[in-house]
Design a protein around this motif. Structure first.
Motif, PDB file in Angstrom:
ATOM      1  N   THR A   1     -37.534 -17.878   8.408  1.00  0.00           N
ATOM      2  CA  THR A   1     -36.784 -17.585   7.193  1.00  0.00           C
ATOM      3  C   THR A   1     -37.281 -16.360   6.431  1.00  0.00           C
ATOM      4  N   VAL A   2     -38.590 -16.185   6.305  1.00  0.00           N
ATOM      5  CA  VAL A   2     -39.102 -15.111   5.452  1.00  0.00           C
ATOM      6  C   VAL A   2     -39.935 -14.071   6.211  1.00  0.00           C
ATOM      7  N   GLN A   3     -39.927 -14.160   7.534  1.00  0.00           N
ATOM      8  CA  GLN A   3     -40.614 -13.166   8.367  1.00  0.00           C
ATOM      9  C   GLN A   3     -39.580 -12.523   9.275  1.00  0.00           C
ATOM     10  N   ILE A   4     -39.581 -11.212   9.334  1.00  0.00           N
ATOM     11  CA  ILE A   4     -38.579 -10.515  10.133  1.00  0.00           C
ATOM     12  C   ILE A   4     -38.974 -10.506  11.619  1.00  0.00           C
ATOM     13  N   THR A   5     -37.982 -10.669  12.464  1.00  0.00           N
ATOM     14  CA  THR A   5     -38.158 -10.565  13.908  1.00  0.00           C
ATOM     15  C   THR A   5     -37.210  -9.495  14.414  1.00  0.00           C
ATOM     16  N   HIS A   6     -37.723  -8.567  15.186  1.00  0.00           N
ATOM     17  CA  HIS A   6     -36.895  -7.535  15.821  1.00  0.00           C
ATOM     18  C   HIS A   6     -36.698  -7.930  17.279  1.00  0.00           C
ATOM     19  N   TYR A   7     -35.438  -7.946  17.710  1.00  0.00           N
ATOM     20  CA  TYR A   7     -35.097  -8.420  19.052  1.00  0.00           C
ATOM     21  C   TYR A   7     -34.247  -7.384  19.762  1.00  0.00           C
ATOM     22  N   ASP A   8     -34.602  -7.097  21.007  1.00  0.00           N
ATOM     23  CA  ASP A   8     -33.823  -6.182  21.845  1.00  0.00           C
ATOM     24  C   ASP A   8     -32.901  -7.028  22.711  1.00  0.00           C
ATOM     25  N   PRO A   9     -31.584  -7.047  22.400  1.00  0.00           N
ATOM     26  CA  PRO A   9     -30.666  -7.911  23.143  1.00  0.00           C
ATOM     27  C   PRO A   9     -30.432  -7.453  24.589  1.00  0.00           C
ATOM     28  N   VAL A  10     -30.658  -6.177  24.866  1.00  0.00           N
ATOM     29  CA  VAL A  10     -30.473  -5.678  26.233  1.00  0.00           C
ATOM     30  C   VAL A  10     -31.633  -6.127  27.127  1.00  0.00           C
ATOM     31  N   GLU A  11     -32.854  -5.871  26.664  1.00  0.00           N
ATOM     32  CA  GLU A  11     -34.051  -6.241  27.425  1.00  0.00           C
ATOM     33  C   GLU A  11     -34.419  -7.714  27.228  1.00  0.00           C
ATOM     34  N   GLN A  12     -33.846  -8.346  26.199  1.00  0.00           N
ATOM     35  CA  GLN A  12     -34.112  -9.733  25.837  1.00  0.00           C
ATOM     36  C   GLN A  12     -35.602  -9.978  25.586  1.00  0.00           C
ATOM     37  N   ILE A  13     -36.170  -9.112  24.721  1.00  0.00           N
ATOM     38  CA  ILE A  13     -37.583  -9.225  24.363  1.00  0.00           C
ATOM     39  C   ILE A  13     -37.744  -9.069  22.853  1.00  0.00           C
ATOM     40  N   ILE A  14     -38.835  -9.604  22.334  1.00  0.00           N
ATOM     41  CA  ILE A  14     -39.198  -9.458  20.931  1.00  0.00           C
ATOM     42  C   ILE A  14     -39.953  -8.144  20.783  1.00  0.00           C
TER      43      ILE A  14
ATOM     44  N   PRO B   1     -33.703   1.479  17.856  1.00  0.00           N
ATOM     45  CA  PRO B   1     -32.248   1.611  17.929  1.00  0.00           C
ATOM     46  C   PRO B   1     -31.646   0.519  18.823  1.00  0.00           C
ATOM     47  N   GLY B   2     -30.636  -0.143  18.299  1.00  0.00           N
ATOM     48  CA  GLY B   2     -29.959  -1.196  19.055  1.00  0.00           C
ATOM     49  C   GLY B   2     -30.573  -2.570  18.905  1.00  0.00           C
ATOM     50  N   SER B   3     -31.728  -2.660  18.237  1.00  0.00           N
ATOM     51  CA  SER B   3     -32.346  -3.975  18.080  1.00  0.00           C
ATOM     52  C   SER B   3     -31.677  -4.736  16.947  1.00  0.00           C
ATOM     53  N   THR B   4     -31.710  -6.052  17.042  1.00  0.00           N
ATOM     54  CA  THR B   4     -31.178  -6.902  15.987  1.00  0.00           C
ATOM     55  C   THR B   4     -32.340  -7.500  15.197  1.00  0.00           C
ATOM     56  N   GLN B   5     -32.035  -7.938  13.990  1.00  0.00           N
ATOM     57  CA  GLN B   5     -33.068  -8.503  13.130  1.00  0.00           C
ATOM     58  C   GLN B   5     -32.708  -9.931  12.763  1.00  0.00           C
ATOM     59  N   LEU B   6     -33.723 -10.781  12.773  1.00  0.00           N
ATOM     60  CA  LEU B   6     -33.593 -12.169  12.328  1.00  0.00           C
ATOM     61  C   LEU B   6     -34.573 -12.381  11.192  1.00  0.00           C
ATOM     62  N   GLY B   7     -34.217 -13.176  10.218  1.00  0.00           N
ATOM     63  CA  GLY B   7     -35.124 -13.482   9.114  1.00  0.00           C
ATOM     64  C   GLY B   7     -35.182 -12.371   8.085  1.00  0.00           C
ATOM     65  N   LEU B   8     -35.919 -12.619   7.028  1.00  0.00           N
ATOM     66  CA  LEU B   8     -36.090 -11.669   5.937  1.00  0.00           C
ATOM     67  C   LEU B   8     -37.459 -11.013   6.042  1.00  0.00           C
ATOM     68  N   SER B   9     -37.573  -9.827   5.519  1.00  0.00           N
ATOM     69  CA  SER B   9     -38.846  -9.108   5.561  1.00  0.00           C
ATOM     70  C   SER B   9     -39.623  -9.348   4.259  1.00  0.00           C
ATOM     71  N   ILE B  10     -40.059 -10.599   4.061  1.00  0.00           N
ATOM     72  CA  ILE B  10     -40.794 -10.963   2.852  1.00  0.00           C
ATOM     73  C   ILE B  10     -42.284 -11.111   3.153  1.00  0.00           C
ATOM     74  N   LEU B  11     -42.615 -11.845   4.211  1.00  0.00           N
ATOM     75  CA  LEU B  11     -44.008 -12.067   4.596  1.00  0.00           C
ATOM     76  C   LEU B  11     -44.273 -11.488   5.983  1.00  0.00           C
ATOM     77  N   SER B  12     -45.471 -10.959   6.159  1.00  0.00           N
ATOM     78  CA  SER B  12     -45.892 -10.536   7.500  1.00  0.00           C
ATOM     79  C   SER B  12     -46.316 -11.774   8.285  1.00  0.00           C
ATOM     80  N   ASN B  13     -46.546 -11.609   9.569  1.00  0.00           N
ATOM     81  CA  ASN B  13     -47.006 -12.720  10.389  1.00  0.00           C
ATOM     82  C   ASN B  13     -48.326 -13.277   9.853  1.00  0.00           C
TER      83      ASN B  13
END
Length: 151
Positions: free
Chosen positions: A93-106, A112-124
């Motif tokens: 919910t509060v940590q951003i994840t960058h995902y490459d849908p082509v390579e299917q990796i985090i 460019p082309g990556s999707t984001q999940l979550g909010l960029s509030i807290l770091s890991n």
């Protein structure tokens, strides 16, 4: 414990949307293997804590000492499982994840082309501190009345 989920034969599920499979390593992804590893780790910590206290409890009967070890192991079980779920929920919910849908990796960073999940509030690291601190406080608050009840 949560990192043990990468050994799962099935893909992890997003803790906020358990019907949705996610790539291994996704913040907020959980698997039965990872949750079981977290619970087992919590039990182990409770056992170690209880055994480490044995030299300090020599005036108590062995029945009471075993009850304390059992209570601490019980708190450890729920602390490990609950802490893992809290960490995953915060990650989803509060940590951003960058995902490459082509390579299917985090990814570590947006590309460019990556999707984001979550909010960029807290770091890991901040998610780890918050979930560990909250779990430790809650476990301590639960342990005292449980120990008093079983003693």
């Amino acid at each position: 414990g949560t990192n043990g989920g990468v050994l799962s034969p099935t893909p992890p599920r997003l803790v906020t949307q358990p019907w949705k499979s996610v790539a291994p390593g996704t913040n907020g992804g959980v698997s039965w293997v990872g949750l079981a590893a977290s619970a087992a780790g919590g039990i182990a910590m409770g056992l170690v804590h209880g055994v480490a206290l044995l030299p300090l409890t020599t005036t108590l009967s062995w029945t009471v000492r075993w009850q304390e070890i059992a209570a601490l192991s019980w708190v450890g079980l729920w602390g490990g499982l609950g802490g893992s779920l809290l960490d995953s929920w915060l990650g989803a919910t509060v940590q951003i994840t960058h995902y490459d849908p082509v390579e299917q990796i985090i990814l570590k960073r947006a590309q460019p082309g990556s999707t984001q999940l979550g909010l960029s509030i807290l770091s890991n690291e901040m998610v780890n501190v918050v979930s560990t601190g909250a779990t430790a406080v809650l476990a301590a608050l639960c342990a005292k009345p449980l120990l008093a009840f079983w003693s």
